[in-house]
Design an enzyme around this catalytic site. Sequence first.
Site, short mmCIF file in Angstrom:
data_model
loop_
_atom_site.label_atom_id
_atom_site.label_comp_id
_atom_site.label_asym_id
_atom_site.label_seq_id
_atom_site.Cartn_x
_atom_site.Cartn_y
_atom_site.Cartn_z
N TRP A 132 13.82 70.35 56.46
CA TRP A 132 14.46 69.17 57.06
C TRP A 132 14.70 68.15 55.92
O TRP A 132 13.77 67.83 55.17
CB TRP A 132 13.52 68.58 58.10
CG TRP A 132 14.02 67.42 58.89
CD1 TRP A 132 15.24 67.28 59.46
CD2 TRP A 132 13.28 66.23 59.22
NE1 TRP A 132 15.31 66.09 60.13
CE2 TRP A 132 14.13 65.42 60.00
CE3 TRP A 132 12.00 65.78 58.93
CZ2 TRP A 132 13.73 64.18 60.49
CZ3 TRP A 132 11.59 64.55 59.43
CH2 TRP A 132 12.46 63.76 60.19
N ASP A 213 4.01 70.13 60.03
CA ASP A 213 4.96 69.36 60.84
C ASP A 213 5.21 70.18 62.10
O ASP A 213 5.67 71.32 62.03
CB ASP A 213 6.26 69.16 60.04
CG ASP A 213 7.28 68.32 60.81
OD1 ASP A 213 7.25 68.32 62.06
OD2 ASP A 213 8.13 67.69 60.16
N LYS A 248 11.14 66.11 71.29
CA LYS A 248 11.85 67.27 71.80
C LYS A 248 11.11 67.88 72.99
O LYS A 248 11.73 68.26 73.98
CB LYS A 248 12.01 68.34 70.72
CG LYS A 248 11.97 67.83 69.29
CD LYS A 248 13.31 67.49 68.72
CE LYS A 248 13.15 66.78 67.38
NZ LYS A 248 14.39 66.55 66.69
N1 KET Z 1 10.10 66.94 61.84
C1 KET Z 1 11.11 67.82 61.95
C2 KET Z 1 10.94 69.18 61.36
C3 KET Z 1 12.28 67.44 62.61
O1 KET Z 1 13.24 68.34 62.72
C4 KET Z 1 12.42 66.15 63.14
C5 KET Z 1 13.69 65.73 63.77
C6 KET Z 1 11.34 65.27 63.01
C7 KET Z 1 10.20 65.70 62.34
C8 KET Z 1 11.36 63.87 63.54
O2 KET Z 1 11.06 63.78 64.88
P1 KET Z 1 10.59 62.40 65.58
O3 KET Z 1 9.26 62.72 66.14
O4 KET Z 1 11.61 62.12 66.63
O5 KET Z 1 10.50 61.34 64.54
N2 KET Z 1 14.76 66.38 63.61
C9 KET Z 1 16.07 66.22 64.21
C10 KET Z 1 16.59 64.84 64.32
C11 KET Z 1 16.59 64.07 63.04
O6 KET Z 1 17.09 64.54 62.01
O7 KET Z 1 16.06 62.93 63.08
C12 KET Z 1 17.07 67.12 63.47
O8 KET Z 1 16.72 67.79 62.48
O9 KET Z 1 18.22 67.22 63.92
#
Ligand code: KET
Length: 398
Positions: A132, A213, A248
Amino acid sequence: MTVFAHLEPYAGDPILSLNDAFQKDPRPGKINLSIGIYFDDAGRMPVLQCVRDAEAQMLAESAAKPYLPIAGSEPMRRAVQALLFGAGHEAVTGGRIATLQTIGSSGGLKVGADFIKRWLPGSAVWVSDPTWDNHRAMFEGAGIPVHTYPYYDASTGGLAFGRMLEVVSSLPPRSIVLLHACCHNPTGVDLDAGQWQQLIPVLRQRELIGYLDLAYQGYGDGIAEDAAAVRQMASSGLPFFIANSFSKSMSVYGERAGALSVVCADRAEAELVLGQLQATVRRNYSSPAIHAAGIVSRVLGDPALRAMWEADVTAMRERILAMRRQLHGVLSARRPERDFGYFLTQRGMFSYTGLSGAQVDRLREEFGVYLVRSGRMCVAGLNSGNVERTAQAMAAVL
Ligand code: KET
């Protein structure tokens, strides 16, 4: 006097900007497979009934909205530990895990990064190639050097495990190894249980510190199944970090619901770590979000809501699997000379399609199908109304 004229313009985030571009696209048949968001078969972002019910309870209670403690809500923190490690796990009952509620898992990742910079100042971070994009940005933003280890094997669409292990085996002591606990973003390629079992002794031998993660719990093989690596790591006795997200799994993206846990040697060390994590939070954003805590602690803690949530997660996972099978079927029929088996073996929201940047551009420009330029497809954006068109568009540009 102008003080900001010298600033570099922000290029924008590759994922979020693409999602914005999709929203502005006037074409009616456009298909959004860019951002990591689950959409239902009607193409809508669901609000889960368990979340609605939890919110109805909160509204009925009409409680005050004080600041939460720096570490977040106590019931949420307890529920997170039980969810990740299992309530009876020795690391939980022994009190050797420091857990904080954070502003999404992004907040947790960054709090952990700031903590590492302060308390493990010589450590560099190693992330999978690819990962990511924001992982690199977050750790570099905390002032920590970021390097990569081999991960994805483009020739097989699978894991380059031998090369990964070789590089991890050569890292300096106290290096931080960032690992996706399940549903790897962007490739959908995970380590299996046996591979985790091979990796853990290497971490021990080289005195490395894992940083897991877990953003897609439940989207791989199941809620508990997707925490298997976390539990293997905890049982190994090694110290490690884990940032987990509810964005998610509960479809509550904007609530910013997440947590950071640090598994330590014993209770005394966990208390020290928790103290310094709290210091980090206090000077960043002070305390986390009360509404997010209310949702997560109710959904995980109330048996009826919990059962509804587990059924919802199962339905979301199975819908994605059905889309994978359909996409694979149409593509294999149209392009029999190519092997699309990776759509079936890759897990979670994403698949690495192997499409080039130019092919992704064609998909977007000619067909209104949006993928991240690396070739990452969010399979959770497919539905019975667009999967056929997506497969046909892909077959046309391949
Ligand atoms: N870790 C990973 C691997 C991940 O894909 C995301 C979000 C997050 C953490 C962040 O999640 P949060 O708990 O909402 O802070 N990924 C998606 C959205 C983004 O880029 O922010 C994506 O990869 O599309």
